[in-house]
Design an enzyme around this catalytic site. Structure first.
Site, mmCIF file in Angstrom:
data_model
loop_
_atom_site.group_PDB
_atom_site.id
_atom_site.type_symbol
_atom_site.label_atom_id
_atom_site.label_comp_id
_atom_site.label_asym_id
_atom_site.label_seq_id
_atom_site.Cartn_x
_atom_site.Cartn_y
_atom_site.Cartn_z
ATOM 1 C CG ASP A 76 -0.235 0.036 2.543
ATOM 2 O OD1 ASP A 76 0.745 -0.733 2.701
ATOM 3 O OD2 ASP A 76 -0.648 0.806 3.433
ATOM 4 C CD GLU A 135 4.174 0.974 7.169
ATOM 5 O OE1 GLU A 135 4.887 1.323 8.124
ATOM 6 O OE2 GLU A 135 3.930 1.729 6.208
#
Length: 375
Positions: A76, A135
């Protein structure tokens, strides 16, 4: 099988994956690993607002009883924002740089990991990837459920490397062996609403909140330790929301953030703030994002430093600086160290990585993997 980390990074960057990430970027990543003999375990965790999140644990098992080394990271990325020279999710080589969101944080590192894994023979030992799609966000449904899966599979690694962009001025100048902890707290002081001309009929919470925050701001948490900088408490928000000029408000709110070293625990700091708040009739709600941790210098950090020096000529600084990372969760599984690309452009527009750095990082990761599997 020889793989070009630049090409792999381009493929990953081209997959839009703003946190929390699912879908195409994991399809792309899986397609890279399957030809290398990895068995893939993908799953979705969580619901809105912090999910759903996709996660992947990929493992290529070595001989029975062999060592197990894990790469960890995230696919991400943060939202790109405005003002990019070219599209943030269309990788572009310009001169000696590769541009795109995630180029350094951390699709570029993951590409170098995959290219390194392709050069490590299966008989060298067990190799795995612990990869999340969350994250950069709340991190609630990412690495934590991944760890649960790994434990259920009885597939805990012996050592783990997180590919966060730790380098500062040159690739290889810094390795992270720990991180400070993080806790956010929301403070609320309640009063009684009333007319400003009749203060004796009201109870203004703002002076109490200001005094409370002044007491917190005056605290000296510590002077740092051998491996950690001093802990710091910062006031990050102050809100009353009073749109009327002639009304004493009924409530005043603030938020603080504490980054703390290993002289504290999250729970201990919450208790400290609650004690100060009680003296001013305040209430506290806290969220502990992670505790401080350190992988003390030893065989593992030496192994990494030697691999870095062999490829760059640099003796990396061992540091605990910066913000938090998912290493704060993985350290409960095995010793963990972070090492990756230069962080100068991470989270910025026109994020970019040097093409040569991707190739050098691949070679460093390959050296680290082979050495870790021999120890």
């Amino acid at each position: 099988m020889t793989l070009d980390p630049v090409v792999l990074a381009e493929r990953l960057i081209d997959c839009e994956s703003v946190t929390p990430a699912t879908g195409a970027v994991f399809d792309c990543f899986e397609a890279m690993l399957k030809p290398l003999g990895f068995e893939i375990h993908r799953f979705i965790a969580g619901e809105a607002p912090d999910g759903p999140v996709e996660n992947m644990f990929a493992i290529r098992r070595g001989p029975e009883g062999s060592r197990h080394f894990a790469f960890a990271g995230h696919l991400d990325v943060v939202p790109p924002g405005e003002g990019w020279t070219t599209g943030p999710f269309k990788a572009e080589r310009r001169g000696e740089l590769l541009y795109g969101r995630g180029a350094v944080d951390m699709k570029g590192s993951i590409a170098s990991m995959v290219a390194a894994a392709a050069e490590v023979p299966a008989e060298a030992g067990t190799l795995s990837f612990i990869i999340t799609g969350d994250e950069e966000g709340p991190a609630r449904y990412g690495t934590v459920p991944l760890i649960e899966l790994i434990r259920e599979m009885k597939a805990e690694p012996d050592l783990c490397l997180v590919g966060e962009p730790t380098s500062v001025n040159r690739l290889g100048d810094m390795v992270k062996i720990g991180r400070r902890g993080s806790v956010n707290m929301w403070i609320n002081c309640k009063g009684a609403q009333g007319h400003v001309a009749y203060p004796h009929l009201a109870d203004n919470p703002i002076p109490r909140l200001i005094a409370l925050l002044a007491d917190l701001d005056a605290l000296v948490l510590d002077d740092g330790t051998e491996w950690f900088q001093p802990s710091n408490l910062e006031i990050t928000d102050l809100d009353v929301g009073n749109k009327a000029t002639n009304v004493i408000p009924a409530e005043a709110r603030a938020r603080i953030s504490i980054r703390f070293n290993d002289r504290h625990t999250g729970a201990g700091l919450v208790a400290m703030v609650e004690d100060v708040a009680r003296r001013h009739k305040g209430e506290v709600r806290a969220v502990i994002s992670g505790e401080s941790f350190i992988t003390l210098p030893g065989d593992y950090s030496t192994l990494i430093a030697e691999a870095v020096k062999a490829e760059t000529g640099l003796d990396p600084e061992l540091s605990t600086s910066g913000g938090t990372s998912d290493a704060r969760f993985l350290r409960a599984v095995c010793p963990v160290v972070e090492f990756g690309l230069c962080n100068a452009t991470m989270h910025k527009k026109d994020e970019a990585v040097a093409l040569e750095d991707l190739s050098v990082l691949q070679r460093i990761y390959q050296r680290i993997t082979l050495a870790a599997l021999k120890t």
